[in-house]
Design a protein around this motif. Structure first.
Motif, PDB file in Angstrom:
ATOM      1  N   ILE A 175       0.730  -1.323   0.036  1.00 34.51           N
ATOM      2  CA  ILE A 175       0.006   0.092  -0.002  1.00 34.51           C
ATOM      3  C   ILE A 175       0.919   1.359  -0.126  1.00 34.51           C
ATOM      4  O   ILE A 175       1.867   1.459   0.945  1.00 34.51           O
TER       5      ILE A 175
ATOM      6  N   ARG B   2      -4.242   4.209   4.848  1.00 28.65           N
ATOM      7  CA  ARG B   2      -3.566   3.011   4.708  1.00 28.65           C
ATOM      8  C   ARG B   2      -4.151   2.171   5.690  1.00 28.65           C
ATOM      9  O   ARG B   2      -4.407   0.858   5.612  1.00 28.65           O
TER      10      ARG B   2
ATOM     11  N   ARG C  62      -5.582  -1.569   4.955  1.00 30.45           N
ATOM     12  CA  ARG C  62      -5.191  -2.803   5.477  1.00 30.45           C
ATOM     13  C   ARG C  62      -6.144  -3.650   6.373  1.00 30.45           C
ATOM     14  O   ARG C  62      -6.213  -4.856   5.895  1.00 30.45           O
TER      15      ARG C  62
ATOM     16  N   VAL D 261      -1.293  -8.027   2.862  1.00 25.99           N
ATOM     17  CA  VAL D 261      -0.462  -6.810   3.053  1.00 25.99           C
ATOM     18  C   VAL D 261       0.785  -7.183   3.482  1.00 25.99           C
ATOM     19  O   VAL D 261       1.048  -7.393   4.656  1.00 25.99           O
TER      20      VAL D 261
ATOM     21  N   GLU E  71       4.141  -1.201   3.448  1.00 27.67           N
ATOM     22  CA  GLU E  71       3.271  -0.046   3.377  1.00 27.67           C
ATOM     23  C   GLU E  71       4.579   1.016   2.904  1.00 27.67           C
ATOM     24  O   GLU E  71       5.632   0.952   3.299  1.00 27.67           O
TER      25      GLU E  71
ATOM     26  N   THR F 163       4.952   5.491   2.441  1.00 23.62           N
ATOM     27  CA  THR F 163       4.331   6.984   2.347  1.00 23.62           C
ATOM     28  C   THR F 163       4.759   7.923   1.337  1.00 23.62           C
ATOM     29  O   THR F 163       4.233   9.108   1.250  1.00 23.62           O
TER      30      THR F 163
END
Length: 224
Positions: A8, A16, A20, A31, A34, A36
Motif C-alpha cells: 500500500i 492506509r 489494511r 499486505v 506500506e 508513504t
C-alpha cells in the motif's frame, strides 16, 4: 491459492489503516508492506516484489505516476492499481501511459475495491465507473482526421504544447523552437515547463522518450 501480496502506497495513515483492515478481512489478499512516499514504494517494490501495489498519485517527493513508471521499468510483472482522489484527464492518461493496470477513486465501496484488486492481479485492466465513463467519452469523441494531434496522443496538452513536444522529439533546442515557431525564448521555456508538468516527467529527456513512444520522432540508436 496463494494470497495476493500487496504493498500500500499512500501518505495518509488513516486511509492506509482502512485499506489494511479491508485486505486483512478477506483470505485472498495479504499486505506485505506500506509506503508513504514515491521513493519508499520504489524501494519496497524492489525489495519485496509484491504481486500488486495500491498506488496513490499525490505523495511527498516522487509522485505515484513517476513511481509507477520506475517500478515497471525494472519489475514489469508487478501490477499497479492507482487508488486516488483525482479523476481529471491529465492524471488518468498519465497513469495509463506509465503502465498502471487500473485506476480507481478512493470513494469506491469496499466490494468494488476488492473486485478491482482481484481483476488487476489476474492481469486485467480495470477502471472505476467514473473513470471508465471518461475514457469511453474520450475515445468515442475522437475523430479520425488522418493526422496526429493532441487528441490522439497527449489529450492533456494544448495544440501549441503538442507542437513544441513534436519539435522536442526532433531534438530541437529551445532556441531553435523559438525561431521556427516565431516565439520568444521565454515563451518556449514556459511551454516546455508546462509540458513536463502535464506529462509528469522529470526532465526534457523523459519528455522526449514519451514523445518517441507515442510515435513523434524516432528512437535514436543509443540512449541520450
Amino acid at each position: 491459492m496463494e494470497p495476493i501480496c500487496i504493498v500500500i502506497a499512500d501518505d495518509h495513515p488513516l486511509f492506509r489503516d482502512g485499506l489494511r483492515a479491508l485486505l486483512e478481512s478477506v483470505p485472498d489478499t495479504r499486505v506485505i508492506g506500506e509506503a508513504t512516499t514515491g521513493t519508499e514504494v520504489i524501494e519496497e517494490a524492489q525489495a519485496l516484489q509484491p504481486d500488486l501495489i495500491l498506488m496513490d498519485i499525490k505523495m511527498p517527493g516522487t509522485n505515484g505516476i513517476e513511481a509507477t513508471r520506475r517500478i515497471l521499468q525494472t519489475s514489469p510483472h508487478i501490477r499497479i492499481l492507482i487508488l486516488t482522489m483525482f479523476e481529471d484527464d491529465e492524471s488518468v492518461f498519465a497513469a495509463i501511459r506509465a503502465g498502471a493496470r487500473g485506476y480507481l477513486l478512493k470513494g469506491a465501496v469496499q466490494e468494488e475495491t476488492l473486485r478491482a484488486i482481484r481483476a488487476v492481479a489476474r492481469g486485467e485492466a480495470i477502471f472505476g465507473p467514473a473513470v471508465a465513463s471518461r475514457l469511453t467519452h474520450y475515445f468515442s469523441s475522437m475523430q479520425p482526421t488522418g493526422k496526429s494531434g493532441p487528441t490522439h496522443f497527449f489529450p492533456e496538452l494544448t495544440e501549441r504544447e503538442y507542437e513544441i513536444l513534436t519539435l522536442i522529439a526532433q531534438r530541437k533546442s529551445n532556441a531553435e523552437i523559438a525561431v521556427q515557431l516565431i516565439l520568444s525564448p521565454k515563451t518556449v521555456r514556459n511551454h516546455v515547463s508546462n509540458i513536463l508538468s502535464k506529462l509528469q516527467v522529470a526532465d526534457r529527456a523523459e519528455a522526449m522518450r514519451a514523445a518517441w513512444t507515442a510515435g513523434l520522432g524516432q528512437f535514436p540508436s543509443e540512449d541520450l
